[in-house]
Design an enzyme around this catalytic site. Structure first.
Site, PDB file in Angstrom:
ATOM      1  N   GLY A 218     -11.344  17.029 -34.983  1.00 47.62           N
ATOM      2  CA  GLY A 218     -10.186  17.669 -34.349  1.00 47.62           C
ATOM      3  C   GLY A 218     -10.001  17.172 -32.931  1.00 47.62           C
ATOM      4  N   ALA A 219     -10.141  15.856 -32.730  1.00 46.86           N
ATOM      5  CA  ALA A 219     -10.180  15.286 -31.380  1.00 46.86           C
ATOM      6  C   ALA A 219      -8.830  14.815 -30.861  1.00 46.86           C
ATOM      7  CB  ALA A 219     -11.160  14.117 -31.347  1.00 46.86           C
TER       8      ALA A 219
ATOM      9  N   GLY B  97      -6.030  19.637 -27.945  1.00 45.12           N
ATOM     10  CA  GLY B  97      -6.752  20.850 -27.588  1.00 45.12           C
ATOM     11  C   GLY B  97      -8.134  20.599 -27.030  1.00 45.12           C
TER      12      GLY B  97
ATOM     13  N   GLY C 103     -10.842  19.763 -28.535  1.00 45.88           N
ATOM     14  CA  GLY C 103     -11.489  18.576 -29.073  1.00 45.88           C
ATOM     15  C   GLY C 103     -11.174  17.354 -28.240  1.00 45.88           C
TER      16      GLY C 103
ATOM     17  N   SER D  89     -15.558  31.444 -32.885  1.00 43.44           N
ATOM     18  CA  SER D  89     -14.594  32.238 -32.129  1.00 43.44           C
ATOM     19  C   SER D  89     -15.029  33.683 -32.139  1.00 43.44           C
ATOM     20  CB  SER D  89     -13.192  32.120 -32.749  1.00 43.44           C
ATOM     21  OG  SER D  89     -12.322  33.089 -32.190  1.00 43.44           O
TER      22      SER D  89
ATOM     23  N   TYR E 265      -8.942  33.905 -41.083  1.00 39.82           N
ATOM     24  CA  TYR E 265      -9.412  33.107 -39.946  1.00 39.82           C
ATOM     25  C   TYR E 265     -10.674  33.724 -39.349  1.00 39.82           C
ATOM     26  CZ  TYR E 265      -9.686  30.956 -35.349  1.00 39.82           C
ATOM     27  OH  TYR E 265     -10.134  30.302 -34.228  1.00 39.82           O
TER      28      TYR E 265
END
Length: 282
Positions: free
Chosen positions: A12-13, A16, A18, A136, A161
């Site tokens: 996820g780079a 955000g 990442g 989270s 989630y």
């Protein structure tokens, strides 16, 4: 802290936290493998991050894609010092992946689980190394119900989630137990409420809430701080098996500490990806 000579993989780079983590670690001298879903976005992010970076492509909701990514990394990379499991998603409506799994669970938990196991031998060979999984504090609103892991009964996007993030923490605790004595450190991180585009694609209620909380959110750079700190520490063994935020331990949902839940989640995850403890200690 210098990261010269270290190789870090960040999923996820392309955006955000990442992307911010990749930029900070590259700035410390690390070679950063940026895992992205889209080639164009990945190359744009790589150009902005700079340093010694390379883009790898993968869809973390697809087991086939994860296996292809792991095979490519193992074939090309002689070492892997840090794995940052960060890629994730949230869906307002229940969707199934090509593997027949609920998409939020498949991406946020099964993606971490499968990629970690497939890269575990390389991480062990590179020890002392570490695995950092982004969770989270939403985990406190989750519930691991083994009769409803795929959300077949009354699917709610926020609950799905939260449960996937609870799975991240329980997985990390079980992983840490299995990695004792290997030189590989495993920990989970709550980055904080980060101002990014995450959640906007969820649509409906989730999209509205993501926009409403944005003014109260921290920057992605601040959200990435604990991740970068853990990745760059000369010795992270003191944080093995911890769940952290702001560089300090954080308490999770009570289920995360239930060793029976941890073990059963591991075994069910193995079954769902057709993996039997690949590289992991029994």
């Amino acid at each position: 802290m210098s990261m010269e000579g270290k190789t870090v993989l960040v999923t996820g780079a392309s955006r955000g936290i990442g992307r911010c983590a990749a930029r900070a670690l590259a700035g410390m001298g690390a070679r950063v493998l940026m895992v992205c879903r889209d080639r164009a976005r990945g190359e744009e992010a790589r150009a902005e991050v700079g340093g010694k970076t390379e883009v790898y492509l993968a869809d973390l909701s697809s087991q086939q894609s994860i296996r292809a990514l792991a095979a490519e990394v193992v074939a090309k990379e002689p070492r892997l010092d840090v794995l940052v499991n960060n890629a994730g998603g949230v869906n307002g409506k229940r969707q199934l992946t090509g593997d027949g799994l609920e998409k939020t669970f498949a991406t946020n938990h099964q993606g971490y689980f499968l990629l970690t196991n497939l890269l575990l031998d390389l991480l062990k060979k590179s020890a002392p190394s570490r695995i950092i999984s982004v969770a989270s504090s939403a985990d406190r609103g989750g519930k691991i119900d083994f009769a409803n892991l795929q959300g077949e009964r009354r699917y709610l996007g926020p609950r799905a989630y939260a449960t996937s993030k609870l799975c991240n923490v329980a997985f990390t605790f079980e992983l840490a137990r299995r990695l004792q004595g290997t030189g590989v450190t495993a920990c989970a991180v709550h980055p904080g409420l980060v101002a990014s585009n995450f959640g906007h694609e969820g649509g409906g209620f989730l999209g509205v809430m993501a926009k409403l909380v944005r003014p109260f959110s921290i920057t992605p750079e601040r959200g990435a701080d604990t991740i970068v700190w853990l990745a760059a520490l000369p010795d992270a063994s003191a944080h093995h098996g911890q769940y952290l935020t702001l560089r300090r331990p954080l308490r999770s949902h009570p289920q995360a500490y239930d060793t029976d839940v941890q073990r059963r989640l591991w075994e069910e995850s193995e079954r769902l990806v057709g993996l039997r403890a690949a590289g992991a200690a029994a």
